[in-house]
Design a protein around this motif. Structure first.
Motif, short mmCIF file in Angstrom:
data_model
loop_
_atom_site.label_atom_id
_atom_site.label_comp_id
_atom_site.label_asym_id
_atom_site.label_seq_id
_atom_site.Cartn_x
_atom_site.Cartn_y
_atom_site.Cartn_z
N VAL A 25 0.87 -1.18 0.00
CA VAL A 25 0.00 0.00 0.00
C VAL A 25 0.91 1.23 0.00
CG1 VAL A 25 -1.77 1.32 1.21
CG2 VAL A 25 -1.89 -1.19 1.16
N PHE A 26 0.67 2.12 -0.97
CA PHE A 26 1.53 3.26 -1.24
C PHE A 26 0.79 4.54 -0.87
CE2 PHE A 26 3.91 6.26 -3.68
CZ PHE A 26 5.13 5.69 -4.00
N PHE A 27 1.31 5.28 0.12
CA PHE A 27 0.70 6.54 0.53
C PHE A 27 1.46 7.69 -0.13
CE2 PHE A 27 -0.74 3.72 3.90
CZ PHE A 27 -2.05 4.13 4.09
N PHE A 28 0.72 8.48 -0.91
CA PHE A 28 1.31 9.57 -1.68
C PHE A 28 0.93 10.88 -1.01
CE2 PHE A 28 2.95 9.76 -6.19
CZ PHE A 28 3.52 11.02 -6.03
N ASP A 29 1.77 11.33 -0.07
CA ASP A 29 1.48 12.55 0.68
C ASP A 29 1.74 13.78 -0.18
OD1 ASP A 29 0.67 14.07 2.77
OD2 ASP A 29 2.38 13.66 4.08
N GLU A 30 1.03 14.89 0.17
CA GLU A 30 1.14 16.14 -0.59
C GLU A 30 0.96 15.87 -2.09
OE1 GLU A 30 1.16 18.94 0.85
OE2 GLU A 30 1.66 18.36 2.90
N ALA A 31 -0.11 15.15 -2.42
CA ALA A 31 -0.32 14.69 -3.80
C ALA A 31 -0.52 15.84 -4.78
CB ALA A 31 -1.53 13.77 -3.84
N HIS A 32 -0.94 17.00 -4.30
CA HIS A 32 -1.14 18.12 -5.23
C HIS A 32 0.15 18.52 -5.93
CE1 HIS A 32 0.20 20.04 -1.50
NE2 HIS A 32 0.63 21.03 -2.25
N LEU A 33 1.31 18.25 -5.29
CA LEU A 33 2.59 18.57 -5.91
C LEU A 33 2.81 17.75 -7.18
CD1 LEU A 33 4.89 18.69 -2.75
CD2 LEU A 33 3.82 20.62 -3.95
N LEU A 34 2.21 16.57 -7.22
CA LEU A 34 2.38 15.70 -8.38
C LEU A 34 1.63 16.23 -9.60
CD1 LEU A 34 3.42 12.94 -9.49
CD2 LEU A 34 1.26 11.96 -8.72
N PHE A 35 0.48 16.82 -9.36
CA PHE A 35 -0.39 17.19 -10.48
C PHE A 35 -0.22 18.63 -10.94
CE2 PHE A 35 -2.70 13.95 -7.92
CZ PHE A 35 -2.64 12.91 -8.83
N ASN A 36 0.34 19.48 -10.09
CA ASN A 36 0.48 20.89 -10.46
C ASN A 36 1.36 21.05 -11.69
OD1 ASN A 36 -1.09 21.67 -8.31
ND2 ASN A 36 0.61 22.34 -7.02
N GLY A 37 0.83 21.74 -12.71
CA GLY A 37 1.62 22.03 -13.90
C GLY A 37 1.96 20.83 -14.75
N ALA A 38 1.27 19.72 -14.54
CA ALA A 38 1.60 18.50 -15.29
C ALA A 38 1.05 18.57 -16.70
CB ALA A 38 1.05 17.28 -14.57
N SER A 39 1.78 17.98 -17.65
CA SER A 39 1.33 17.92 -19.03
C SER A 39 0.24 16.85 -19.17
CB SER A 39 2.50 17.59 -19.96
OG SER A 39 2.95 16.27 -19.73
N LYS A 40 -0.45 16.90 -20.30
CA LYS A 40 -1.49 15.90 -20.55
C LYS A 40 -0.89 14.50 -20.59
CE LYS A 40 -5.25 14.71 -23.72
NZ LYS A 40 -4.86 13.28 -23.80
N ALA A 41 0.28 14.36 -21.22
CA ALA A 41 0.91 13.04 -21.29
C ALA A 41 1.25 12.52 -19.89
CB ALA A 41 2.18 13.12 -22.15
N PHE A 42 1.70 13.43 -19.03
CA PHE A 42 2.04 13.02 -17.66
C PHE A 42 0.78 12.60 -16.90
CE2 PHE A 42 2.90 13.99 -13.18
CZ PHE A 42 4.08 13.28 -12.98
N LEU A 43 -0.27 13.37 -17.00
CA LEU A 43 -1.52 13.03 -16.32
C LEU A 43 -2.10 11.73 -16.84
CD1 LEU A 43 -3.21 16.55 -16.13
CD2 LEU A 43 -2.05 15.32 -14.29
N ASP A 44 -2.00 11.52 -18.14
CA ASP A 44 -2.48 10.26 -18.71
C ASP A 44 -1.67 9.08 -18.17
OD1 ASP A 44 -4.37 11.60 -20.17
OD2 ASP A 44 -3.22 11.60 -22.05
N ALA A 45 -0.37 9.28 -18.01
CA ALA A 45 0.48 8.21 -17.48
C ALA A 45 0.10 7.88 -16.04
CB ALA A 45 1.95 8.62 -17.56
N ILE A 46 -0.22 8.91 -15.24
CA ILE A 46 -0.64 8.67 -13.85
C ILE A 46 -1.96 7.90 -13.83
CG2 ILE A 46 -1.38 9.76 -11.70
CD1 ILE A 46 0.43 12.10 -12.37
N ALA A 47 -2.90 8.35 -14.62
CA ALA A 47 -4.21 7.70 -14.64
C ALA A 47 -4.09 6.24 -15.06
CB ALA A 47 -5.15 8.44 -15.59
#
Length: 545
Positions: free
Chosen positions: A287-309
């Motif tokens: 189980v992976f806890f991703f703290d301060e997750a907003h830092l991951l998504f701020n300013g992310a490109s579409k390709a990056f967001l698609d990779a996360i999803a």
């Protein structure tokens, strides 16, 4: 008092199941906890992911800790990032206090101080822990573009550079390797190869190179290199069956948020790549806890967001669950938020129009309930939350106003000397403690440029020599002929004089006689009287030009 749910029995029934579970807390009824009404989540649903949200100071970190403790005791490995440095105490038993025991008594928690097995990590050795490193090649162009702050056009161009390195056998291990490749492609020597890449302009390559240099000056070199961390080392258990909690220290995250958050995403992507398919299992592997997750998504490109999803959607079949920890659900993109089956929402504040908008959006993400969630979410106390999870059948449980359990490990940071001693004894230090510097793109290109320079020098030297020889030959070819001022007929060389001339021609200075045949004229042989009486010999007549 905000409106309470009219169907308490339905809520209790919704959280009553026989599968192995962890307890989150107890139901609140009429403003007081009900110890008999446990709010829990089945271990089998942890890999359906979740969200822990709430304003600063409302108890998100303590929720993360109490969940991590119970998951580890159930034999499941846990990974969490320690953003504020206050999770390290999870390795030590908690310290009882009057206030703590009064709280746990009210919710019926049989509180027993106990620590958990913990492995401490740091990024690149900055801090106290086993160093985590990744090669630039495995990080890839999409994640690296997020760190560099590139736009989508520059991101695609960086992908061409990675492709060039792959096809030319240039390993990208650290940032210096990538910098060397970009410097080469934008140099006179690499201009032709840059042109062959197609779609990569020298201007774009220059932008990427400058961004990379800026990243290096911020100290990011420490995070890239070898030995590269094997993410499967996060999935470990102790001899007594408890899961190991891997705790990543992230000091000064505010200085380089993109680096830290993107590195965590690399860990998830690496896990997805390396772990085998296991399908839906009763107990997850990690189980992976991703703290301060907003830092991951701020300013992310579409390709990056698609990779996360895509990673979030598919990694559950690898036995991995992800919990994002942030302030509001709005911090998480919709296509990711839709995949989070469990919600633990602490207090939200609506002090500004943006806060009020975030509150309405949060309420809209919950199933219909008897609560006036817009009011309840603003009136929650510290350590209270609105919860809904997936039951073992995958259906949402009723929304429950919950008083959270207290962690049983220490809620204070571990003393630095104690942490350093524990890290020094870790068996993983032998594997990852010493950085490596093997042959890679930077050294290969340096040798290529050196060989090219040497070849160019030899070619230039040969060309200069050829020009010098040509000039000398031209000068000698245009030298004036010596003419005789005497009207006397040239006399032929006879006897010993001919031998002497032949010797001069054979052994003489070739700078003076560069072409013997050009300076010797052969005349028709004539008869000459020999030194002996009555003898004639046939000798050629030889004249100097």
């Amino acid at each position: 008092m905000p409106t309470q749910s009219p169907d308490t029995d339905a809520i209790i029934k919704g959280y009553t199941f026989d599968t192995p579970s962890i307890e989150l807390g107890v139901l609140m009824e009429d403003g007081a906890p009900r110890p008999d009404a446990k709010v829990r989540i089945s271990l089998s649903m942890l890999n359906r992911h979740g969200l822990v949200a709430g304003a600063t100071g409302t108890g998100k970190t303590k929720t993360l800790q109490l969940m991590a403790e119970q998951i580890a005791r159930a034999g499941v490995a846990v990974f969490a990032s320690d953003i504020k440095g206050d999770l390290s105490g999870i390795a030590l038993p908690g310290t009882p206090s009057e206030k703590l025991l009064a709280r746990t008594s009210k919710i019926g928690q049989q509180w027993q101080p106990q620590g958990c097995p913990v492995e401490f990590y740091t990024l690149g050795g900055v801090g106290s822990g086993v160093p985590l490193r990744a090669s630039v090649s495995s990080f890839g162009p999409i994640l690296l573009s997020k760190v560099l702050g590139l736009n989508e056009t520059q991101e695609s161009s960086l992908g061409l550079v990675f492709h060039y390195c792959d096809t030319h056998g240039l390993p990208l291990l650290d940032l210096e390797d990538l910098r060397s490749v970009l410097a080469y492609l934008t140099s006179a020597e690499g201009k032709a190869e840059l042109k062959n890449l197609g779609g990569l302009s020298s201007a774009t390559a220059g932008v990427i190179l400058r961004s990379l240099i800026t990243l290096q000056t911020q100290g990011a070199d420490e995070f890239f290199g070898e030995p590269e961390f094997d993410s499967r080392d996060l999935i470990r258990t102790t001899a007594d069956g408890r899961g190991v909690i891997s705790l990543l220290e992230l000091p000064n995250v505010q200085d380089r948020p993109a680096i830290f958050s993107t590195f965590l995403m690399w860990l998830l992507a690496d896990l997805f790549h390396d772990l085998p398919e296991v399908g839906d299992i009763e107990v997850p592997k990690l189980v992976f806890f991703f703290d301060e997750a907003h830092l991951l998504f701020n300013g992310a490109s579409k390709a990056f967001l698609d990779a996360i999803a895509q990673t979030v959607r598919l990694i559950r079949s690898k036995g991995v669950g992800i919990f994002f920890v942030t302030q509001t659900p709005k911090d998480v993109p919709e296509n990711v938020l839709a995949q989070l089956g469990s919600r633990v929402q602490h207090q939200l504040r609506a002090h500004t129009p943006n806060d009020a908008k975030a509150l309405r959006a949060t309420v809209a993400t919950y199933p219909t309930s008897g609560y006036e969630l817009g009011e309840v979410l603003q009136s929650l106390g510290i350590g209270e939350a609105i919860i809904t999870v997936l039951n073992p059948n995958g259906a949402p449980t009723p929304v429950a106003w919950t008083r959270m359990r207290a962690p049983e490990a220490s809620m204070e940071p571990m003393p630095a000397p104690m942490m350093a001693a524990g890290v020094a004894q870790s068996m993983l230090m032998a594997k990852y403690g010493q950085d490596l510097d093997r042959d890679s793109a930077s050294e290969m290109l340096a040798r290529k440029l050196e060989a090219g320079a040497q070849a160019a020098a030899r070619e230039a030297e040969a060309e200069a020599q050829a020009k010098e020889d040509a000039a000398r030959a031209k000068t000698q070819g245009q030298a004036p002929r010596r003419t005789s001022t005497s009207t006397t007929r040239r006399r032929p060389i006879r006897g010993g004089e001919g031998a002497l001339l032949a010797d001069l021609l054979e052994q003489g200075d070739h700078r003076r006689w560069p072409d013997r045949e050009r300076h010797v004229r052969h005349r028709a042989p004539r008869l000459s009287r020999a030194s002996g009486p009555g003898q004639l010999i046939l000798i050629p007549q030889i004249f100097l030009s």
